[in-house]
Design a protein around this motif. Structure first.
Motif, mmCIF file in Angstrom:
data_model
loop_
_atom_site.group_PDB
_atom_site.id
_atom_site.type_symbol
_atom_site.label_atom_id
_atom_site.label_comp_id
_atom_site.label_asym_id
_atom_site.label_seq_id
_atom_site.Cartn_x
_atom_site.Cartn_y
_atom_site.Cartn_z
ATOM 1 N N LEU A 187 0.865 -1.177 0.000
ATOM 2 C CA LEU A 187 0.000 0.000 0.000
ATOM 3 C C LEU A 187 0.899 1.224 0.000
ATOM 4 O O LEU A 187 1.721 1.404 0.905
ATOM 5 C CB LEU A 187 -0.913 0.005 1.225
ATOM 6 C CG LEU A 187 -1.855 1.205 1.370
ATOM 7 C CD1 LEU A 187 -2.853 1.253 0.210
ATOM 8 C CD2 LEU A 187 -2.580 1.148 2.702
ATOM 9 N N GLU A 242 -1.340 -0.901 -4.276
ATOM 10 C CA GLU A 242 -2.569 -0.122 -4.110
ATOM 11 C C GLU A 242 -2.174 1.274 -3.636
ATOM 12 O O GLU A 242 -1.260 1.422 -2.826
ATOM 13 C CB GLU A 242 -3.502 -0.781 -3.098
ATOM 14 C CG GLU A 242 -4.814 -0.062 -2.978
ATOM 15 C CD GLU A 242 -5.914 -0.882 -2.342
ATOM 16 O OE1 GLU A 242 -7.042 -0.380 -2.302
ATOM 17 O OE2 GLU A 242 -5.646 -1.997 -1.893
ATOM 18 N N LYS A 255 -7.955 -1.870 3.911
ATOM 19 C CA LYS A 255 -6.863 -1.750 2.933
ATOM 20 C C LYS A 255 -5.510 -1.822 3.630
ATOM 21 O O LYS A 255 -4.588 -2.476 3.167
ATOM 22 C CB LYS A 255 -6.958 -0.426 2.168
ATOM 23 C CG LYS A 255 -8.015 -0.375 1.132
ATOM 24 C CD LYS A 255 -8.028 0.984 0.449
ATOM 25 C CE LYS A 255 -9.237 1.093 -0.445
ATOM 26 N NZ LYS A 255 -9.319 2.379 -1.116
#
Length: 193
Positions: free
Chosen positions: A4, A33, A61
């Motif tokens: 991430l 991401e 997330k």
């Protein structure tokens, strides 16, 4: 490895967001991401609202990531409030013993204060593990923008590739530690001051 990349600026179309995209493209094959804090994915922290869908979405997330890359702009020698807000919402359940790469983003020749501030004030209760290595992207508006790479572009390309390789190694090695730490912290959910 699920990565991430967090663009920490509150500004729309920031250099932090641009460089987060460049990092994803250059070093993660576009598979990381992205979480852009300028999109206001989290409300301002007020100590309530833990069951809000937007908060749950961001926390999911973060929890799903094996590693984080945090691009933090330096504003007057400090991290912006959006980054602090992120750490108020996301804690040990999402971040404990997860490796993170710190990347300071500076419009000029600064950036070192961000590294110090983040290492000092953002890891304690969440137990995030910053790599010993970090990056400082100075003169950010000109990094990786020219048709012909500059000497600085080449140096930062190579250094970033080196540090991302370390991030991958840390993520692989720490995966079993993360679950163990979350399962056993019990009464010690907050760091010791």
């Amino acid at each position: 490895m699920k990565t991430l990349i967090i663009a920490g600026s509150q500004r729309a179309e920031s250099q932090s967001a641009r460089l987060a995209g460049e990092m994803n493209r250059r070093f993660f094959d576009g598979e990381a991401e992205l979480l852009n804090l300028a999109d206001k994915p989290l409300p301002e922290w007020d100590g309530t609202g833990f069951d809000r869908d937007d908060v749950k979405s961001v926390k999911a997330k973060v929890a799903a990531a094996d590693a984080l890359v945090l691009l933090v702009p330096e504003w007057n020698g400090m991290a912006p409030s959006s980054v602090k807000n992120f750490f108020l919402w996301c804690g040990a359940a999402e971040l404990a013993h997860k490796p993170a790469l710190l990347v300071a983003v500076s419009a000029g020749t600064g950036g070192a204060y961000i590294i110090n501030e983040m290492r000092t004030s953002s890891y304690k209760n969440c137990r995030l593990l910053y790599l010993p290595e970090h990056l400082i992207y100075r003169d950010a508006a000109n990094l990786w923008t020219a048709d012909a790479p500059t000497k600085s572009d080449d140096y930062l390309q190579n250094r970033t590739a080196f540090v991302v390789g370390l991030l991958r190694a840390y993520a692989h090695a720490l995966k079993p530690v993360q679950q163990l730490a979350r399962d056993t912290q019990g009464d010690f959910a907050n760091g010791m001051s």
